[in-house]
Design a protein around this motif. Sequence first.
Motif, PDB file in Angstrom:
ATOM      1  N   GLN A   1       0.833  -1.207   0.000  1.00  0.00           N
ATOM      2  CA  GLN A   1       0.000   0.000   0.000  1.00  0.00           C
ATOM      3  C   GLN A   1       0.868   1.258   0.000  1.00  0.00           C
ATOM      4  O   GLN A   1       0.570   2.219  -0.703  1.00  0.00           O
ATOM      5  N   ALA A   2       1.936   1.266   0.772  1.00  0.00           N
ATOM      6  CA  ALA A   2       2.831   2.426   0.818  1.00  0.00           C
ATOM      7  C   ALA A   2       3.509   2.647  -0.533  1.00  0.00           C
ATOM      8  O   ALA A   2       3.602   3.784  -1.015  1.00  0.00           O
ATOM      9  N   ILE A   3       3.951   1.572  -1.162  1.00  0.00           N
ATOM     10  CA  ILE A   3       4.569   1.684  -2.485  1.00  0.00           C
ATOM     11  C   ILE A   3       3.548   2.199  -3.497  1.00  0.00           C
ATOM     12  O   ILE A   3       3.861   3.055  -4.336  1.00  0.00           O
ATOM     13  N   SER A   4       2.328   1.707  -3.411  1.00  0.00           N
ATOM     14  CA  SER A   4       1.269   2.149  -4.315  1.00  0.00           C
ATOM     15  C   SER A   4       0.985   3.638  -4.160  1.00  0.00           C
ATOM     16  O   SER A   4       0.844   4.366  -5.147  1.00  0.00           O
ATOM     17  N   GLN A   5       0.897   4.111  -2.933  1.00  0.00           N
ATOM     18  CA  GLN A   5       0.637   5.532  -2.687  1.00  0.00           C
ATOM     19  C   GLN A   5       1.800   6.395  -3.178  1.00  0.00           C
ATOM     20  O   GLN A   5       1.588   7.462  -3.758  1.00  0.00           O
ATOM     21  N   PHE A   6       3.022   5.927  -2.947  1.00  0.00           N
ATOM     22  CA  PHE A   6       4.184   6.665  -3.425  1.00  0.00           C
ATOM     23  C   PHE A   6       4.179   6.757  -4.947  1.00  0.00           C
ATOM     24  O   PHE A   6       4.435   7.821  -5.523  1.00  0.00           O
ATOM     25  N   ALA A   7       3.869   5.650  -5.614  1.00  0.00           N
ATOM     26  CA  ALA A   7       3.833   5.642  -7.078  1.00  0.00           C
ATOM     27  C   ALA A   7       2.728   6.553  -7.605  1.00  0.00           C
ATOM     28  O   ALA A   7       2.938   7.296  -8.573  1.00  0.00           O
ATOM     29  N   GLU A   8       1.562   6.520  -6.983  1.00  0.00           N
ATOM     30  CA  GLU A   8       0.446   7.370  -7.414  1.00  0.00           C
ATOM     31  C   GLU A   8       0.776   8.848  -7.234  1.00  0.00           C
ATOM     32  O   GLU A   8       0.547   9.661  -8.136  1.00  0.00           O
ATOM     33  N   CYS A   9       1.330   9.207  -6.107  1.00  0.00           N
ATOM     34  CA  CYS A   9       1.700  10.610  -5.869  1.00  0.00           C
ATOM     35  C   CYS A   9       2.800  11.054  -6.829  1.00  0.00           C
ATOM     36  O   CYS A   9       2.753  12.168  -7.355  1.00  0.00           O
ATOM     37  N   SER A  10       3.765  10.180  -7.071  1.00  0.00           N
ATOM     38  CA  SER A  10       4.842  10.511  -8.017  1.00  0.00           C
ATOM     39  C   SER A  10       4.292  10.718  -9.417  1.00  0.00           C
ATOM     40  O   SER A  10       4.683  11.652 -10.119  1.00  0.00           O
ATOM     41  N   LYS A  11       3.370   9.861  -9.830  1.00  0.00           N
ATOM     42  CA  LYS A  11       2.757   9.992 -11.152  1.00  0.00           C
ATOM     43  C   LYS A  11       1.999  11.303 -11.271  1.00  0.00           C
ATOM     44  O   LYS A  11       2.086  12.003 -12.291  1.00  0.00           O
ATOM     45  N   ASN A  12       1.275  11.672 -10.230  1.00  0.00           N
ATOM     46  CA  ASN A  12       0.499  12.909 -10.268  1.00  0.00           C
ATOM     47  C   ASN A  12       1.403  14.142 -10.307  1.00  0.00           C
ATOM     48  O   ASN A  12       1.147  15.079 -11.069  1.00  0.00           O
ATOM     49  N   VAL A  13       2.457  14.142  -9.504  1.00  0.00           N
ATOM     50  CA  VAL A  13       3.378  15.279  -9.496  1.00  0.00           C
ATOM     51  C   VAL A  13       4.101  15.380 -10.839  1.00  0.00           C
ATOM     52  O   VAL A  13       4.252  16.474 -11.395  1.00  0.00           O
ATOM     53  N   MET A  14       4.527  14.237 -11.386  1.00  0.00           N
ATOM     54  CA  MET A  14       5.177  14.252 -12.688  1.00  0.00           C
ATOM     55  C   MET A  14       4.217  14.741 -13.767  1.00  0.00           C
ATOM     56  O   MET A  14       4.598  15.500 -14.662  1.00  0.00           O
ATOM     57  N   GLY A  15       2.959  14.326 -13.682  1.00  0.00           N
ATOM     58  CA  GLY A  15       1.968  14.776 -14.654  1.00  0.00           C
ATOM     59  C   GLY A  15       1.759  16.271 -14.596  1.00  0.00           C
ATOM     60  O   GLY A  15       1.696  16.944 -15.633  1.00  0.00           O
ATOM     61  N   GLU A  16       1.635  16.814 -13.396  1.00  0.00           N
ATOM     62  CA  GLU A  16       1.484  18.259 -13.254  1.00  0.00           C
ATOM     63  C   GLU A  16       2.702  18.983 -13.813  1.00  0.00           C
ATOM     64  O   GLU A  16       2.578  19.988 -14.519  1.00  0.00           O
ATOM     65  N   TYR A  17       3.879  18.457 -13.529  1.00  0.00           N
ATOM     66  CA  TYR A  17       5.113  19.074 -14.015  1.00  0.00           C
ATOM     67  C   TYR A  17       5.184  19.056 -15.535  1.00  0.00           C
ATOM     68  O   TYR A  17       5.492  20.067 -16.174  1.00  0.00           O
ATOM     69  N   LEU A  18       4.885  17.904 -16.141  1.00  0.00           N
ATOM     70  CA  LEU A  18       4.965  17.785 -17.599  1.00  0.00           C
ATOM     71  C   LEU A  18       3.909  18.615 -18.327  1.00  0.00           C
ATOM     72  O   LEU A  18       4.136  19.059 -19.445  1.00  0.00           O
ATOM     73  N   MET A  19       2.760  18.816 -17.692  1.00  0.00           N
ATOM     74  CA  MET A  19       1.690  19.535 -18.380  1.00  0.00           C
ATOM     75  C   MET A  19       1.705  21.031 -18.127  1.00  0.00           C
ATOM     76  O   MET A  19       1.001  21.770 -18.818  1.00  0.00           O
ATOM     77  N   SER A  20       2.476  21.498 -17.146  1.00  0.00           N
ATOM     78  CA  SER A  20       2.378  22.927 -16.877  1.00  0.00           C
ATOM     79  C   SER A  20       3.715  23.625 -16.640  1.00  0.00           C
ATOM     80  O   SER A  20       3.817  24.813 -16.907  1.00  0.00           O
ATOM     81  N   GLN A  21       4.737  22.944 -16.177  1.00  0.00           N
ATOM     82  CA  GLN A  21       5.942  23.641 -15.749  1.00  0.00           C
ATOM     83  C   GLN A  21       7.179  23.343 -16.585  1.00  0.00           C
ATOM     84  O   GLN A  21       8.271  23.721 -16.203  1.00  0.00           O
ATOM     85  N   THR A  22       7.035  22.680 -17.700  1.00  0.00           N
ATOM     86  CA  THR A  22       8.205  22.377 -18.525  1.00  0.00           C
ATOM     87  C   THR A  22       8.052  23.036 -19.886  1.00  0.00           C
ATOM     88  O   THR A  22       7.021  23.621 -20.199  1.00  0.00           O
ATOM     89  N   ASP A  23       9.067  22.895 -20.704  1.00  0.00           N
ATOM     90  CA  ASP A  23       8.986  23.401 -22.071  1.00  0.00           C
ATOM     91  C   ASP A  23       8.050  22.551 -22.924  1.00  0.00           C
ATOM     92  O   ASP A  23       7.588  22.994 -23.966  1.00  0.00           O
ATOM     93  N   PHE A  24       7.773  21.325 -22.472  1.00  0.00           N
ATOM     94  CA  PHE A  24       6.891  20.447 -23.236  1.00  0.00           C
ATOM     95  C   PHE A  24       5.462  20.968 -23.261  1.00  0.00           C
ATOM     96  O   PHE A  24       4.828  20.979 -24.292  1.00  0.00           O
ATOM     97  N   LYS A  25       4.933  21.354 -22.092  1.00  0.00           N
ATOM     98  CA  LYS A  25       3.538  21.804 -21.944  1.00  0.00           C
ATOM     99  C   LYS A  25       2.587  20.830 -22.653  1.00  0.00           C
ATOM    100  O   LYS A  25       1.846  21.185 -23.546  1.00  0.00           O
ATOM    101  N   LEU A  26       2.638  19.581 -22.227  1.00  0.00           N
ATOM    102  CA  LEU A  26       1.795  18.549 -22.832  1.00  0.00           C
ATOM    103  C   LEU A  26       0.328  18.815 -22.552  1.00  0.00           C
ATOM    104  O   LEU A  26      -0.039  19.280 -21.476  1.00  0.00           O
ATOM    105  N   ASP A  27      -0.516  18.496 -23.526  1.00  0.00           N
ATOM    106  CA  ASP A  27      -1.958  18.542 -23.287  1.00  0.00           C
ATOM    107  C   ASP A  27      -2.369  17.206 -22.665  1.00  0.00           C
ATOM    108  O   ASP A  27      -1.599  16.244 -22.678  1.00  0.00           O
ATOM    109  N   PRO A  28      -3.591  17.117 -22.091  1.00  0.00           N
ATOM    110  CA  PRO A  28      -3.986  15.874 -21.408  1.00  0.00           C
ATOM    111  C   PRO A  28      -3.954  14.626 -22.286  1.00  0.00           C
ATOM    112  O   PRO A  28      -3.565  13.553 -21.822  1.00  0.00           O
TER     113      PRO A  28
END
Length: 120
Positions: free
Chosen positions: A4-31
């Motif tokens: 469960q702890a590994i799952s929560q860590f992976a989910e939070c990491s995925k969400n933070v990476m998603g926010e970063y890739l879609m808004s704070q990088t030069d990529f500015k990926l769409d959904p």
Amino acid sequence: FVIQAISQFAECSKNVMGEYLMSQTDFKLDPLTYTMFMAPVSLLFLSLGVAWTWDPAVWPAAKENWQYLLPSALLAYALNLIIAMVLKNCSAMGFILAGMLKDIIIVVVSSHIFGDVIAG
């Protein structure tokens, strides 16, 4: 507990990476592009779990129940796309807090409906 702890860590990491890739990088990926970007990564980790717990009866069961699996796969794709849209427009922290609030509401409402007492 560890899984469960590994799952929560992976989910939070995925969400933070998603926010970063879609808004704070030069990529500015769409959904949609973000969802296509994350699909192979998810497939890799899910394939490891499938390989670990493989049962040969999966293929016949999948062939027998394809009419349930196809709509389920389409709903999962739509859910991943909606999650990407929320991450882009809200934030990873807002998404995680909304998920926690949803879980609390589910527990409280089901406790009320079924008459169970919630004790600490």
